[in-house]
Enzyme design. Structure first.
Site, PDB file in Angstrom:
ATOM      1  N   ARG A  68      35.898  26.903  24.719  1.00 52.64           N
ATOM      2  CA  ARG A  68      37.148  26.310  24.550  1.00 52.64           C
ATOM      3  C   ARG A  68      38.230  26.819  25.060  1.00 52.64           C
ATOM      4  NH1 ARG A  68      34.780  22.179  23.342  1.00 52.64           N
ATOM      5  NH2 ARG A  68      35.110  21.091  21.229  1.00 52.64           N
TER       6      ARG A  68
ATOM      7  N   GLU B 164      44.349  20.943  26.731  1.00 55.39           N
ATOM      8  CA  GLU B 164      43.809  19.532  27.580  1.00 55.39           C
ATOM      9  C   GLU B 164      44.597  18.191  27.507  1.00 55.39           C
ATOM     10  OE1 GLU B 164      39.692  19.607  26.991  1.00 55.39           O
ATOM     11  OE2 GLU B 164      39.687  21.713  27.586  1.00 55.39           O
TER      12      GLU B 164
ATOM     13  N   HIS C 272      36.413  19.283  31.438  1.00 54.96           N
ATOM     14  CA  HIS C 272      35.617  19.190  30.064  1.00 54.96           C
ATOM     15  C   HIS C 272      34.525  18.244  29.997  1.00 54.96           C
ATOM     16  CE1 HIS C 272      36.255  20.084  25.637  1.00 54.96           C
ATOM     17  NE2 HIS C 272      34.965  19.914  25.854  1.00 54.96           N
TER      18      HIS C 272
END
Ligand code: DGY
Length: 321
Positions: free
Chosen positions: A240, A269, A287
């Site tokens: 993360r 994000e 991601h």
């Protein structure tokens, strides 16, 4: 009304998963895959017995506090649960589950891709060829560094970390790790345990982050810790964004302290720190750690297994709150 439990599904899921949802539940689907804001999500939950969200839905204490009383479960389509305030859910008696195991292989592949991409300058090379700016070959052209025989430090030797270690051995890498607890020797498979992160960092030619974004891990890789890495090290993050202090990483990439970084996850994000884009020594992915057909199906089925257990009055396998 069918009498089946009503499940709010916040994003478009694989067809096979949505088909199973239709069989056993009354799903409120999102065929256009729109990102719901907090108010809209709360509104859509009226009449729902459960939510099946992704990490894109921020289920803060405020949001959980406003969910209709009928919502009994949050069956995440994700292994990470940092988007859910678990304490707030527990306080309201809402069961929360995640999807461990099924995305370890896919995420480990992306970690290896990030290592290779950063070390071998794959992003730069791809951009050069696409822009028709590749003019020549020379011994000094696009020289990177190799994985083979290097030391890899893994932070968080859980499911994904252990698969990364296995794959890295295929590159003859020497694996070191830091974890809250030392693994038993059978699972260590020769990896060298470091009691503290500070002890691990100086031996890492490559550092790969696999720890959860718990409050205590926020900004874990900060300036002081980056300073402990060997000059020219490579940092990879598929966990993360929150575990990295962006200012510290960007300044180390700019100064040349670090050779490169391979990142699949970021703070804020998809509105990432724009300075990452300006650097040539970053290999950047959007991601996609779990983004394989096999894994996305498996994540959906695992989330559904958890829901099935909850609505059958059994303890779900992957309960986190
Ligand atoms: C996960 O499952 O946590 C992945 O990061 C996708 O959300």
């Amino acid at each position: 009304m069918s009498g089946k439990p009503v499940v709010l599904v916040t994003r478009k899921l694989p067809d096979a998963v949505e088909n199973r949802l239709r069989q056993d539940y009354e799903p409120l689907l999102n065929p256009h895959d729109r990102l719901y804001g907090a108010d809209e999500l709360i509104d859509l939950c009226k009449g729902a017995d459960a939510i099946m969200p992704c990490h894109t839905e921020k289920l803060t204490a405020g949001v959980i506090g406003r969910l209709p009383a009928g919502v009994k479960a949050i069956a995440n389509f994700s292994v990470g649960v940092d988007h859910v305030d678990l304490a707030a859910a527990a306080e309201r008696g809402i069961i929360v589950t995640n999807t461990p195991d099924v995305l370890s292989d896919a995420t480990a592949e992306i970690a290896i891709l990030c290592m290779l991409g950063a070390a071998r300058r794959a992003g730069e090379g791809d951009a050069l060829v696409r822009a028709a700016e590749w003019r020549d070959w020379s011994p000094a052209f696009m020289v990177g560094t190799q994985l083979t025989g290097k030391r890899l430090g893994i932070v968080g030797m859980g499911r994904v970390g252990q698969v990364v270690a296995r794959r890295a051995r295929g590159f003859d890498m020497e694996v070191h790790y830091h974890n809250r607890r030392r693994l038993d020797p059978a699972h260590e498979a020769g990896a060298i345990f470091h009691e503290t992160l500070e002890d691990l960092l100086p031996v890492c030619d490559f550092l790969s982050l696999h720890c959860p974004a718990s409050p205590e891990n926020k900004g874990l890789l900060n300036a002081a810790r980056i300073a402990l890495l060997p000059g020219g090290a490579i940092v990879v993050n598929t966990a993360r964004g929150a575990v990295i202090d962006d200012n510290a990483l960007i300044s180390a990439l700019k100064s040349g302290k670090l050779f490169a970084a391979g990142l699949d996850v970021y703070n804020d994000e998809p509105d990432i720190d724009p300075r990452y884009r300006d650097l040539t020594n970053t290999f950047l992915l959007p991601h996609i750690g779990s983004a394989t057909r096999e894994t996305r199906d498996a994540m959906g089925f695992r989330a559904l297994d958890n829901l099935d257990a909850i609505f059958a009055g059994r303890e779900p396998r992957d309960r986190v709150a």
